[in-house]
Design a protein around this motif. Structure first.
Motif, PDB file in Angstrom:
ATOM      1  N   GLY A 100       0.785  -1.239   0.000  1.00 19.80           N
ATOM      2  CA  GLY A 100       0.000   0.000   0.000  1.00 19.80           C
ATOM      3  C   GLY A 100       0.812   1.282   0.000  1.00 19.80           C
ATOM      4  O   GLY A 100       0.403   2.271   0.621  1.00 19.80           O
ATOM      5  N   ILE A 101       1.973   1.267  -0.672  1.00 20.80           N
ATOM      6  CA  ILE A 101       2.714   2.530  -0.858  1.00 20.80           C
ATOM      7  C   ILE A 101       2.942   2.730  -2.362  1.00 20.80           C
ATOM      8  O   ILE A 101       2.774   1.792  -3.145  1.00 20.80           O
ATOM      9  CB  ILE A 101       4.067   2.572  -0.078  1.00 20.80           C
ATOM     10  CG1 ILE A 101       5.041   1.519  -0.616  1.00 20.80           C
ATOM     11  CG2 ILE A 101       3.854   2.438   1.400  1.00 20.80           C
ATOM     12  CD1 ILE A 101       6.457   1.680  -0.064  1.00 20.80           C
ATOM     13  N   MET A 136       6.325  -3.354   8.927  1.00 18.86           N
ATOM     14  CA  MET A 136       5.508  -4.526   9.248  1.00 18.86           C
ATOM     15  C   MET A 136       4.950  -5.149   7.965  1.00 18.86           C
ATOM     16  O   MET A 136       5.014  -6.364   7.769  1.00 18.86           O
ATOM     17  CB  MET A 136       4.345  -4.091  10.147  1.00 18.86           C
ATOM     18  CG  MET A 136       4.018  -5.063  11.245  1.00 18.86           C
ATOM     19  SD  MET A 136       3.260  -4.197  12.646  1.00 18.86           S
ATOM     20  CE  MET A 136       1.880  -3.386  11.908  1.00 18.86           C
ATOM     21  N   ALA A 137       4.427  -4.287   7.091  1.00 16.73           N
ATOM     22  CA  ALA A 137       3.851  -4.774   5.836  1.00 16.73           C
ATOM     23  C   ALA A 137       4.933  -5.424   4.966  1.00 16.73           C
ATOM     24  O   ALA A 137       4.696  -6.464   4.339  1.00 16.73           O
ATOM     25  CB  ALA A 137       3.185  -3.617   5.093  1.00 16.73           C
ATOM     26  N   LEU A 138       6.114  -4.819   4.947  1.00 14.37           N
ATOM     27  CA  LEU A 138       7.237  -5.372   4.156  1.00 14.37           C
ATOM     28  C   LEU A 138       7.628  -6.760   4.678  1.00 14.37           C
ATOM     29  O   LEU A 138       7.788  -7.707   3.898  1.00 14.37           O
ATOM     30  CB  LEU A 138       8.448  -4.436   4.241  1.00 14.37           C
ATOM     31  CG  LEU A 138       8.471  -3.230   3.309  1.00 14.37           C
ATOM     32  CD1 LEU A 138       9.626  -2.306   3.673  1.00 14.37           C
ATOM     33  CD2 LEU A 138       8.612  -3.659   1.853  1.00 14.37           C
ATOM     34  N   CYS A 139       7.773  -6.850   6.015  1.00 14.85           N
ATOM     35  CA  CYS A 139       8.158  -8.122   6.623  1.00 14.85           C
ATOM     36  C   CYS A 139       7.090  -9.187   6.357  1.00 14.85           C
ATOM     37  O   CYS A 139       7.409 -10.351   6.100  1.00 14.85           O
ATOM     38  CB  CYS A 139       8.358  -7.960   8.128  1.00 14.85           C
ATOM     39  SG  CYS A 139       9.812  -6.989   8.509  1.00 14.85           S
ATOM     40  N   HIS A 140       5.831  -8.757   6.403  1.00  9.63           N
ATOM     41  CA  HIS A 140       4.722  -9.690   6.168  1.00  9.63           C
ATOM     42  C   HIS A 140       4.763 -10.207   4.727  1.00  9.63           C
ATOM     43  O   HIS A 140       4.682 -11.410   4.494  1.00  9.63           O
ATOM     44  CB  HIS A 140       3.399  -8.972   6.444  1.00  9.63           C
ATOM     45  CG  HIS A 140       2.197  -9.808   6.170  1.00  9.63           C
ATOM     46  ND1 HIS A 140       1.788 -10.817   7.035  1.00  9.63           N
ATOM     47  CD2 HIS A 140       1.329  -9.817   5.133  1.00  9.63           C
ATOM     48  CE1 HIS A 140       0.719 -11.393   6.523  1.00  9.63           C
ATOM     49  NE2 HIS A 140       0.415 -10.805   5.374  1.00  9.63           N
ATOM     50  N   GLU A 141       4.914  -9.294   3.772  1.00  9.86           N
ATOM     51  CA  GLU A 141       4.876  -9.687   2.362  1.00  9.86           C
ATOM     52  C   GLU A 141       6.135 -10.460   1.945  1.00  9.86           C
ATOM     53  O   GLU A 141       6.059 -11.362   1.120  1.00  9.86           O
ATOM     54  CB  GLU A 141       4.720  -8.451   1.463  1.00  9.86           C
ATOM     55  CG  GLU A 141       3.348  -7.811   1.518  1.00  9.86           C
ATOM     56  CD  GLU A 141       2.213  -8.766   1.147  1.00  9.86           C
ATOM     57  OE1 GLU A 141       2.419  -9.652   0.288  1.00  9.86           O
ATOM     58  OE2 GLU A 141       1.129  -8.624   1.729  1.00  9.86           O
ATOM     59  N   LEU A 142       7.274 -10.089   2.522  1.00  9.75           N
ATOM     60  CA  LEU A 142       8.538 -10.747   2.142  1.00  9.75           C
ATOM     61  C   LEU A 142       8.871 -11.926   3.063  1.00  9.75           C
ATOM     62  O   LEU A 142       9.904 -12.577   2.878  1.00  9.75           O
ATOM     63  CB  LEU A 142       9.686  -9.725   2.143  1.00  9.75           C
ATOM     64  CG  LEU A 142       9.554  -8.569   1.137  1.00  9.75           C
ATOM     65  CD1 LEU A 142      10.646  -7.530   1.359  1.00  9.75           C
ATOM     66  CD2 LEU A 142       9.637  -9.091  -0.295  1.00  9.75           C
ATOM     67  N   ARG A 143       8.002 -12.160   4.038  1.00 11.40           N
ATOM     68  CA  ARG A 143       8.170 -13.253   5.020  1.00 11.40           C
ATOM     69  C   ARG A 143       9.608 -13.229   5.584  1.00 11.40           C
ATOM     70  O   ARG A 143      10.396 -14.155   5.395  1.00 11.40           O
ATOM     71  CB  ARG A 143       7.851 -14.607   4.373  1.00 11.40           C
ATOM     72  CG  ARG A 143       6.421 -14.694   3.850  1.00 11.40           C
ATOM     73  CD  ARG A 143       6.097 -16.055   3.305  1.00 11.40           C
ATOM     74  NE  ARG A 143       7.054 -16.529   2.315  1.00 11.40           N
ATOM     75  CZ  ARG A 143       7.077 -16.165   1.035  1.00 11.40           C
ATOM     76  NH1 ARG A 143       6.199 -15.274   0.573  1.00 11.40           N
ATOM     77  NH2 ARG A 143       7.970 -16.672   0.215  1.00 11.40           N
TER      78      ARG A 143
END
Lengths: 149, 71
Positions: B26-27, B49-56
């Motif tokens: 969402g950026i 947080m979103a980056l870590c979530h998407e990139l696991r």
């Protein structure tokens, strides 16, 4: 009336334009009103060149201020409010106020009531400097915020 | 001293394009580029947080502290 930010900026631009027109008239018609001013005040007739010098030196500072204000309004209209450029323009305006203050302070020697204009210009310089400091600080914060992801 | 952003390394590992990742977290792609090129001055916890979530991955996989002087 549906009043908005753009209209307010446009209204300010109109005021600045009207002031510029009045200043231009004062500059062009100086040869008429400066002798008239001397005749209605207690200024000695021999001070006519000094009064003309005061008026036209003050006018130079006023023109610089007006140009800076037009540029400021243009960037505000474009949405660029908190920028280093605007802080620079405000600094120019504050130095012009300081210049006008000095000119009228010197002119007090031949016409003491000029102390009122000198005080007003000095006070205006301080106000503009404070606003300039705020804009400068905000510009720094904005540039940091722009690079926050 | 500087913080190195290893986002492109993680993106390559997960085989995800910049446009895809930007859309998922969402950026804007422009902001993701600012982050990738190390021009960013700060990163929000929500973005991290979103980056870590998407990139696991963990924040440490994306950000690295270096003693080297900044350019």
């Amino acid at each position: 009336m549906d009043w908005n930010k753009d209209r307010s900026v446009r209204l300010t631009a109109v005021f600045v334009f009207l002031f510029a027109a009045a200043l231009l008239s004062a500059d062009v018609l100086g040869f008429i009103w400066i002798p008239w001013f001397i005749s209605v005040t207690a200024i000695d007739k021999t001070h006519l060149p000094a009064l003309a010098a005061t008026v036209y030196t003050g006018s130079v500072f006023a023109w610089i201020c007006l140009c800076a204000m037009f540029r400021l309004l243009r960037s505000i209209r474009d949405g660029d409010v908190f920028t280093e450029q605007n802080a620079r323009l405000l600094r120019v305006i504050s130095w012009c106020c300081a210049g006008a203050c000095i000119v009228f302070l010197v002119s007090v020697l031949y016409y003491p009531p000029f102390i009122i204009i000198a005080t007003a210009a000095g006070f205006m310089m301080m106000i503009v400097r404070v606003v300039k400091n705020i804009i400068q600080q905000a510009a720094g914060m904005k540039s940091e915020l722009d690079l926050t992801v | 001293m500087k913080i190195i952003v290893n986002l492109d390394v993680m993106m390559a590992r997960r085989k995800i394009s910049a446009g895809d990742l930007a859309e998922r977290i969402g950026i804007t792609p422009a902001n993701l580029s600012v982050l990738k090129t190390g021009k960013a001055k700060a990163i929000r916890f929500s973005t991290l947080m979103a980056l870590c979530h998407e990139l696991r991955c963990q924040p440490g996989d994306i950000l690295e502290y270096s003693e080297e002087e900044e350019d």
